[in-house]
Design a protein around this motif. Sequence first.
Motif, PDB file in Angstrom:
ATOM      1  N   LEU A 185       0.921  -1.019   0.074  1.00 34.90           N
ATOM      2  CA  LEU A 185      -0.217   0.045  -0.151  1.00 34.90           C
ATOM      3  C   LEU A 185       1.220   1.414   0.111  1.00 34.90           C
ATOM      4  O   LEU A 185       1.865   1.373   0.804  1.00 34.90           O
ATOM      5  CB  LEU A 185      -0.982   0.046   1.260  1.00 34.90           C
ATOM      6  N   VAL A 186       0.563   2.171  -1.000  1.00 30.06           N
ATOM      7  CA  VAL A 186       1.310   3.474  -0.989  1.00 30.06           C
ATOM      8  C   VAL A 186       0.149   4.541  -0.721  1.00 30.06           C
ATOM      9  O   VAL A 186      -0.906   4.583  -1.304  1.00 30.06           O
ATOM     10  CB  VAL A 186       2.002   3.819  -2.220  1.00 30.06           C
ATOM     11  N   ARG A 208      -3.209  -2.737   7.704  1.00 27.56           N
ATOM     12  CA  ARG A 208      -3.770  -3.642   8.482  1.00 27.56           C
ATOM     13  C   ARG A 208      -4.829  -4.367   7.940  1.00 27.56           C
ATOM     14  O   ARG A 208      -4.856  -5.632   7.814  1.00 27.56           O
ATOM     15  CB  ARG A 208      -3.626  -3.158  10.025  1.00 27.56           C
ATOM     16  N   ILE A 209      -5.879  -3.522   7.612  1.00 31.06           N
ATOM     17  CA  ILE A 209      -7.053  -4.135   7.285  1.00 31.06           C
ATOM     18  C   ILE A 209      -7.057  -4.950   5.821  1.00 31.06           C
ATOM     19  O   ILE A 209      -7.540  -6.027   5.876  1.00 31.06           O
ATOM     20  CB  ILE A 209      -8.247  -2.931   6.975  1.00 31.06           C
ATOM     21  N   LEU A 210      -6.203  -4.531   5.013  1.00 31.26           N
ATOM     22  CA  LEU A 210      -5.815  -4.950   3.709  1.00 31.26           C
ATOM     23  C   LEU A 210      -4.708  -6.122   3.719  1.00 31.26           C
ATOM     24  O   LEU A 210      -4.337  -6.754   2.771  1.00 31.26           O
ATOM     25  CB  LEU A 210      -5.373  -4.194   2.814  1.00 31.26           C
ATOM     26  N   GLU A 211      -4.197  -6.260   5.031  1.00 36.59           N
ATOM     27  CA  GLU A 211      -3.135  -7.293   5.263  1.00 36.59           C
ATOM     28  C   GLU A 211      -2.088  -7.028   4.184  1.00 36.59           C
ATOM     29  O   GLU A 211      -1.517  -8.153   3.506  1.00 36.59           O
ATOM     30  CB  GLU A 211      -3.733  -8.781   4.947  1.00 36.59           C
ATOM     31  N   ALA A 212      -1.558  -5.692   3.950  1.00 31.89           N
ATOM     32  CA  ALA A 212      -0.664  -5.319   2.987  1.00 31.89           C
ATOM     33  C   ALA A 212       0.571  -4.651   3.846  1.00 31.89           C
ATOM     34  O   ALA A 212       0.493  -4.199   4.826  1.00 31.89           O
ATOM     35  CB  ALA A 212      -1.369  -4.408   2.121  1.00 31.89           C
ATOM     36  N   ALA A 213       1.774  -4.909   3.322  1.00 31.48           N
ATOM     37  CA  ALA A 213       2.835  -4.005   3.542  1.00 31.48           C
ATOM     38  C   ALA A 213       2.593  -2.481   3.452  1.00 31.48           C
ATOM     39  O   ALA A 213       2.290  -2.272   2.397  1.00 31.48           O
ATOM     40  CB  ALA A 213       3.998  -4.471   3.214  1.00 31.48           C
ATOM     41  N   LEU A 214       3.049  -1.517   4.073  1.00 36.04           N
ATOM     42  CA  LEU A 214       3.051  -0.360   3.974  1.00 36.04           C
ATOM     43  C   LEU A 214       4.233   0.212   3.564  1.00 36.04           C
ATOM     44  O   LEU A 214       5.240   0.145   4.109  1.00 36.04           O
ATOM     45  CB  LEU A 214       2.335   0.384   4.965  1.00 36.04           C
ATOM     46  N   VAL A 265      -4.276   5.847  -9.259  1.00 31.20           N
ATOM     47  CA  VAL A 265      -4.145   6.316  -8.121  1.00 31.20           C
ATOM     48  C   VAL A 265      -5.738   6.436  -7.780  1.00 31.20           C
ATOM     49  O   VAL A 265      -6.296   7.200  -8.515  1.00 31.20           O
ATOM     50  CB  VAL A 265      -3.525   7.686  -7.895  1.00 31.20           C
ATOM     51  N   GLU A 266      -5.930   5.884  -6.610  1.00 30.64           N
ATOM     52  CA  GLU A 266      -7.268   5.942  -6.149  1.00 30.64           C
ATOM     53  C   GLU A 266      -7.485   7.189  -5.182  1.00 30.64           C
ATOM     54  O   GLU A 266      -7.002   7.729  -4.029  1.00 30.64           O
ATOM     55  CB  GLU A 266      -7.538   4.756  -5.017  1.00 30.64           C
ATOM     56  N   ARG A 267      -8.354   8.194  -5.969  1.00 26.13           N
ATOM     57  CA  ARG A 267      -8.736   9.495  -5.165  1.00 26.13           C
ATOM     58  C   ARG A 267      -9.943   9.614  -4.583  1.00 26.13           C
ATOM     59  O   ARG A 267     -10.350  10.459  -3.862  1.00 26.13           O
ATOM     60  CB  ARG A 267      -8.320  10.785  -6.276  1.00 26.13           C
ATOM     61  N   PHE A 283      -9.418  -5.239  -1.685  1.00 30.79           N
ATOM     62  CA  PHE A 283      -8.514  -6.531  -1.570  1.00 30.79           C
ATOM     63  C   PHE A 283      -8.386  -7.094  -2.892  1.00 30.79           C
ATOM     64  O   PHE A 283      -7.234  -7.535  -3.073  1.00 30.79           O
ATOM     65  CB  PHE A 283      -9.361  -7.162  -0.417  1.00 30.79           C
ATOM     66  N   LYS A 284      -9.494  -7.380  -3.741  1.00 35.93           N
ATOM     67  CA  LYS A 284      -9.185  -8.038  -4.970  1.00 35.93           C
ATOM     68  C   LYS A 284      -8.101  -7.435  -6.033  1.00 35.93           C
ATOM     69  O   LYS A 284      -7.369  -8.097  -6.460  1.00 35.93           O
ATOM     70  CB  LYS A 284     -10.556  -8.267  -5.524  1.00 35.93           C
ATOM     71  N   GLN A 285      -8.565  -6.004  -5.975  1.00 36.85           N
ATOM     72  CA  GLN A 285      -7.414  -5.417  -6.796  1.00 36.85           C
ATOM     73  C   GLN A 285      -6.025  -5.249  -6.496  1.00 36.85           C
ATOM     74  O   GLN A 285      -5.196  -5.528  -6.963  1.00 36.85           O
ATOM     75  CB  GLN A 285      -8.002  -3.855  -6.621  1.00 36.85           C
ATOM     76  N   LEU A 286      -5.767  -5.216  -5.051  1.00 39.85           N
ATOM     77  CA  LEU A 286      -4.647  -5.561  -4.472  1.00 39.85           C
ATOM     78  C   LEU A 286      -3.998  -6.818  -4.643  1.00 39.85           C
ATOM     79  O   LEU A 286      -2.700  -6.973  -4.760  1.00 39.85           O
ATOM     80  CB  LEU A 286      -4.769  -5.048  -3.031  1.00 39.85           C
ATOM     81  N   ASN A 287      -4.698  -7.686  -4.464  1.00 34.69           N
ATOM     82  CA  ASN A 287      -4.275  -9.162  -4.715  1.00 34.69           C
ATOM     83  C   ASN A 287      -3.774  -9.428  -6.114  1.00 34.69           C
ATOM     84  O   ASN A 287      -2.832  -9.939  -6.443  1.00 34.69           O
ATOM     85  CB  ASN A 287      -5.416 -10.123  -4.472  1.00 34.69           C
ATOM     86  N   GLU A 288      -4.459  -8.748  -7.137  1.00 32.36           N
ATOM     87  CA  GLU A 288      -4.295  -8.700  -8.580  1.00 32.36           C
ATOM     88  C   GLU A 288      -2.965  -8.246  -9.051  1.00 32.36           C
ATOM     89  O   GLU A 288      -2.424  -8.721  -9.799  1.00 32.36           O
ATOM     90  CB  GLU A 288      -5.546  -8.613  -9.588  1.00 32.36           C
ATOM     91  N   GLU A 289      -3.007  -6.788  -8.491  1.00 33.88           N
ATOM     92  CA  GLU A 289      -2.112  -6.034  -9.146  1.00 33.88           C
ATOM     93  C   GLU A 289      -0.723  -5.667  -8.103  1.00 33.88           C
ATOM     94  O   GLU A 289       0.217  -5.478  -8.624  1.00 33.88           O
ATOM     95  CB  GLU A 289      -2.527  -4.566  -8.978  1.00 33.88           C
ATOM     96  N   GLY A 290      -0.953  -6.290  -6.852  1.00 33.85           N
ATOM     97  CA  GLY A 290       0.236  -6.091  -5.956  1.00 33.85           C
ATOM     98  C   GLY A 290       0.416  -4.731  -5.345  1.00 33.85           C
ATOM     99  O   GLY A 290       1.042  -4.647  -4.259  1.00 33.85           O
ATOM    100  N   VAL A 291      -0.239  -3.610  -5.828  1.00 34.65           N
ATOM    101  CA  VAL A 291       0.221  -2.304  -5.225  1.00 34.65           C
ATOM    102  C   VAL A 291      -1.171  -1.665  -5.278  1.00 34.65           C
ATOM    103  O   VAL A 291      -1.852  -1.585  -6.295  1.00 34.65           O
ATOM    104  CB  VAL A 291       1.128  -1.644  -6.088  1.00 34.65           C
ATOM    105  N   LEU A 292      -1.484  -1.048  -4.348  1.00 34.37           N
ATOM    106  CA  LEU A 292      -2.404   0.130  -4.298  1.00 34.37           C
ATOM    107  C   LEU A 292      -1.914   1.494  -3.858  1.00 34.37           C
ATOM    108  O   LEU A 292      -1.345   1.552  -2.807  1.00 34.37           O
ATOM    109  CB  LEU A 292      -3.575  -0.344  -3.318  1.00 34.37           C
ATOM    110  N   ILE A 293      -2.396   2.474  -4.878  1.00 36.74           N
ATOM    111  CA  ILE A 293      -2.018   4.010  -4.319  1.00 36.74           C
ATOM    112  C   ILE A 293      -3.289   4.692  -4.024  1.00 36.74           C
ATOM    113  O   ILE A 293      -4.223   4.721  -4.857  1.00 36.74           O
ATOM    114  CB  ILE A 293      -1.280   4.398  -5.319  1.00 36.74           C
ATOM    115  N   LEU A 294      -3.279   5.229  -2.664  1.00 35.81           N
ATOM    116  CA  LEU A 294      -4.241   5.921  -2.194  1.00 35.81           C
ATOM    117  C   LEU A 294      -3.868   7.413  -2.128  1.00 35.81           C
ATOM    118  O   LEU A 294      -2.762   7.866  -1.260  1.00 35.81           O
ATOM    119  CB  LEU A 294      -4.827   5.334  -0.853  1.00 35.81           C
ATOM    120  N   LYS A 295      -4.757   8.373  -2.415  1.00 37.40           N
ATOM    121  CA  LYS A 295      -4.576   9.775  -2.223  1.00 37.40           C
ATOM    122  C   LYS A 295      -5.833  10.325  -1.703  1.00 37.40           C
ATOM    123  O   LYS A 295      -6.814  10.121  -2.135  1.00 37.40           O
ATOM    124  CB  LYS A 295      -4.033  10.400  -3.532  1.00 37.40           C
TER     125      LYS A 295
END
Length: 567
Positions: A185-186, A208-214, A265-267, A283-295
């Motif tokens: 997660l970025v 933490r909710i997405l079980e992702a590294a930050l 980028v999710e705005r 969660f599904k998007q993160l599983n497929e792409e490996g990276v999620l960017i939030l702004k």
Amino acid sequence: MARSKNMMKNPLITITPSHLLHCFSLFPPNSILFSSPRKNSSRTQKLCSSTNLPLFFLFLLILFAFFSVSKVGLIPISQNSIHCSSLDSLSSFSSSSSSSSSETFSPMLLTSLSASISLMDEDVPRLSNSVMSPLPAHGMAKNMTEEEKDFWKQPDGSGYKPCLEFGIKYRRESVKISKEKRRFLVVVASGGLNQQRNQIIDAVVIARILEAALVIPVLQVNLIWGDESEFSEIFDAEHFKRTLQADVRIVSSLPSTHLVPKQSVERKIPHDISPGWIRARFFKQLNEEGVLILKGLDSKLSKNLPSDLQKLRCKVAFHALRFAAPIREIGNKLARRMWIEGPYIALHLRLEKDVWVRTGCRTGLGPKFDRIIAEEQKSSPEYLTGRLNMTYDQRRLAGLCPLNALEVARLLKALGAPSSARLYVAGGDPFGGTQALLPLKKEFPDLVTKEMLAKEGELAPYINRSSVLAAIDYIISLSSTVFMPSHGGNMGRAMQGHRAYVGHKKYINPNKRAMLPFFGNASISSTEFNRIMKHLHKYSLGRPQLRDNKRGRDVIAYPVPECMCNS
């Protein structure tokens, strides 16, 4: 029979270290393997006799398992928690052990225990030692009047102390989440310092909710604030990662395997999003792409989260987000210069030009300055925040306007602040310059800013770095005897919660909606005015307030009861 004071406890087993250690000293490895047991009638040697050796080895096995489980975390016993009853059981065991005679214990076992304890200290920092704490409170001077003593008096904290005990499910899930290497997660944090802090806190919770590294959050340059500082220039990045290592894996940058030329980028994130919404959406998007960017995360995450996630918010805010070493050094230096002279009041005055423009309020400086603000509001109506259909007077009486310097001075005097009180003014440059502070300085001549406290050249590295200067304000304000904001905002809420977390230090929360009608009433005597102000603020001086009374409250401002307990 009374229990030994050296008893070690955990949810699985109860061990008395003195017996085991004494047995080990009586039976070093060579004597156990090659020597016949000694005959002795003493109770301790009888306990350690050859007939009890199987039991002794069983105890050793359990002891080994205890340290292994704590370290490896198959079922984590200590998830870097703070307990109300005992903040540091490990250190108490260590100190009690060291107080015993060194001749009693086997050197090999002492070395082994020492190594185990030092490993745990190195890998899992103690939360009880990581809180950014204020300088100690001052005592009451003998020459103070009763009214002055009452003003400087600290609120009753009702015994509340930091209490971050995470649940078993949270701790069990931490084993996997803290080692995540596939999902990242970025987060891009915008705004001023305290606005960015809020987004960083929520970024950790969302990871933490997405079980992702930050990935260490990116601080966006804001046109108003104009600070280009990176995360590691404001906060202690290594401390941030180390403190949260049991909750979320935090990395400095994306691994090369996850770098993509065009990453969306999710705005557009709605307000008051829940953990369920976050997982369903990302969660599904993160599983497929490996990276999620939030702004654009500011105030988007729900204030009402499960208990463990609320505790995580407090852990990030009050333990992990420590300022970088150079900022702590200059901040503490200036705080000591204020503190050494005696008790002082810290004021966070929101008198900057952009504040007047955004709130749609008058400055209190006269028609000339009000016209400047009105013209800017007309040319940039997008800056005006909400309540567009309200007049200035309606906004003011609704408590939507910052208190100006005159109103701050009147309130402090009414609450009993002596004219000799030392005032530290935090915040940006006031619109109107020194003229804006004249009414306050007239009533309280001993008024200082960080620029006045600093010696020549000390603040030179931080010119035009508003976030760093705000961090220095934060440190000095935290150590003040009394704190009061002229307007709500992120700094006010952060200081309210932090002062509560470190012992409920006095915090005056101006009840603007109730008090302002009396400010314009010339028929009220000063004595009656003072009495009314004290009555209106009787319960707004920093005593514990439970967040669950109003579920929309932020746990960072109201850490009781999720993050503090009194039992």
